[in-house]
Scaffold this motif. Structure first.
Motif, PDB file in Angstrom:
ATOM      1  N   GLU A  15      62.792  51.358 -49.241  1.00 48.26           N
ATOM      2  CA  GLU A  15      63.294  51.342 -50.618  1.00 48.26           C
ATOM      3  C   GLU A  15      63.242  52.720 -51.267  1.00 48.26           C
ATOM      4  N   LYS A  16      63.432  53.768 -50.461  1.00 43.47           N
ATOM      5  CA  LYS A  16      63.470  55.134 -50.976  1.00 43.47           C
ATOM      6  C   LYS A  16      64.903  55.602 -51.194  1.00 43.47           C
ATOM      7  N   GLU A  17      65.857  54.809 -50.696  1.00 38.83           N
ATOM      8  CA  GLU A  17      67.258  55.097 -50.974  1.00 38.83           C
ATOM      9  C   GLU A  17      68.036  53.790 -51.011  1.00 38.83           C
ATOM     10  N   GLU A  18      69.155  53.824 -51.707  1.00 38.98           N
ATOM     11  CA  GLU A  18      69.979  52.634 -51.883  1.00 38.98           C
ATOM     12  C   GLU A  18      70.726  52.302 -50.587  1.00 38.98           C
ATOM     13  N   ASP A  19      70.921  51.020 -50.352  1.00 41.44           N
ATOM     14  CA  ASP A  19      71.700  50.564 -49.202  1.00 41.44           C
ATOM     15  C   ASP A  19      73.165  50.419 -49.624  1.00 41.44           C
ATOM     16  N   ALA A  20      73.812  51.552 -49.862  1.00 46.49           N
ATOM     17  CA  ALA A  20      75.195  51.536 -50.352  1.00 46.49           C
ATOM     18  C   ALA A  20      76.151  50.955 -49.318  1.00 46.49           C
ATOM     19  N   ALA A  21      75.980  51.300 -48.054  1.00 39.39           N
ATOM     20  CA  ALA A  21      76.878  50.799 -47.011  1.00 39.39           C
ATOM     21  C   ALA A  21      76.745  49.283 -46.847  1.00 39.39           C
ATOM     22  N   GLY A  22      75.534  48.773 -46.894  1.00 39.59           N
ATOM     23  CA  GLY A  22      75.322  47.328 -46.802  1.00 39.59           C
ATOM     24  C   GLY A  22      75.996  46.585 -47.944  1.00 39.59           C
ATOM     25  N   LYS A  23      75.955  47.181 -49.136  1.00 29.99           N
ATOM     26  CA  LYS A  23      76.611  46.562 -50.300  1.00 29.99           C
ATOM     27  C   LYS A  23      78.129  46.522 -50.121  1.00 29.99           C
ATOM     28  N   VAL A  24      78.688  47.565 -49.529  1.00 28.40           N
ATOM     29  CA  VAL A  24      80.133  47.604 -49.275  1.00 28.40           C
ATOM     30  C   VAL A  24      80.518  46.505 -48.288  1.00 28.40           C
ATOM     31  N   ILE A  25      79.737  46.366 -47.225  1.00 29.22           N
ATOM     32  CA  ILE A  25      80.020  45.315 -46.238  1.00 29.22           C
ATOM     33  C   ILE A  25      79.970  43.949 -46.906  1.00 29.22           C
ATOM     34  N   LYS A  26      78.924  43.703 -47.687  1.00 33.88           N
ATOM     35  CA  LYS A  26      78.769  42.417 -48.369  1.00 33.88           C
ATOM     36  C   LYS A  26      79.989  42.113 -49.232  1.00 33.88           C
ATOM     37  N   LYS A  27      80.430  43.087 -50.002  1.00 35.92           N
ATOM     38  CA  LYS A  27      81.573  42.889 -50.891  1.00 35.92           C
ATOM     39  C   LYS A  27      82.835  42.551 -50.103  1.00 35.92           C
TER      40      LYS A  27
END
Length: 158
Positions: A15-27
């Motif tokens: 949790e030291k950086e955002e999971d931006a790529a995972g959020k894109v996949i989810k969307k």
């Protein structure tokens, strides 16, 4: 289609950086009408990644496992190796097509080492680790990945 998303990124896991790529996949997966059954950032550790993928596939918890991260040239990147540790049948065309498509956008895509394959009745596909690259690749690949999952699910299992 039931989809699991694994982000291979130790900083995101801590949790030291955002999971931006995972959020894109989810969307993108949800927009396509599919169901997310698992989403988690994990450390970029070959044993951890392969164990989670193997348990999900063998437990029939998902139809598709999409990974993001850990497929570059950094010393700790191990997602393709973890994937190949568990797949029974490689699907070489998926990462080949992804790299060929993204080579038109950036020559750096030749450094992506992503893999894909089938374990039992589950397709596993490695995607890039950056959110923008994930979006480009998944938009391009998703119709064919969806078709592959449908074919795999129809196949008689031993």
């Amino acid at each position: 289609m039931r989809v699991a998303i694994i982000t291979a990124n130790t900083a995101a896991y801590r949790e030291k950086e955002e999971d931006a790529a995972g959020k894109v996949i989810k969307k993108l997966i949800e927009q396509a009408g599919h169901t997310i059954v698992f989403q988690k950032a994990l450390p970029c550790d070959r044993t951890v990644l392969s164990t989670v993928m193997q348990r999900m596939a063998d437990g029939h918890l998902t139809d598709l496992i999409l990974t993001t991260g850990g497929a570059g040239c950094n010393a700790g990147d191990c997602t393709p190796e973890a994937t190949m540790d568990v797949v029974e049948r490689p699907v070489l065309g998926i990462p080949e097509a992804m790299r060929a498509y993204t080579m038109k956008l950036t020559k750096r895509s030749m450094l992506n080492r992503s893999a894909a394959g089938i374990r039992g009745d589950v397709l596993i596909v490695n995607l890039p680790g950056k959110a923008g690259a994930v979006k480009q690749c998944l938009e391009y690949l998703l119709p064919e990945i969806t078709h592959a999952v449908e074919v795999i699910q129809k196949a008689p299992q031993e």
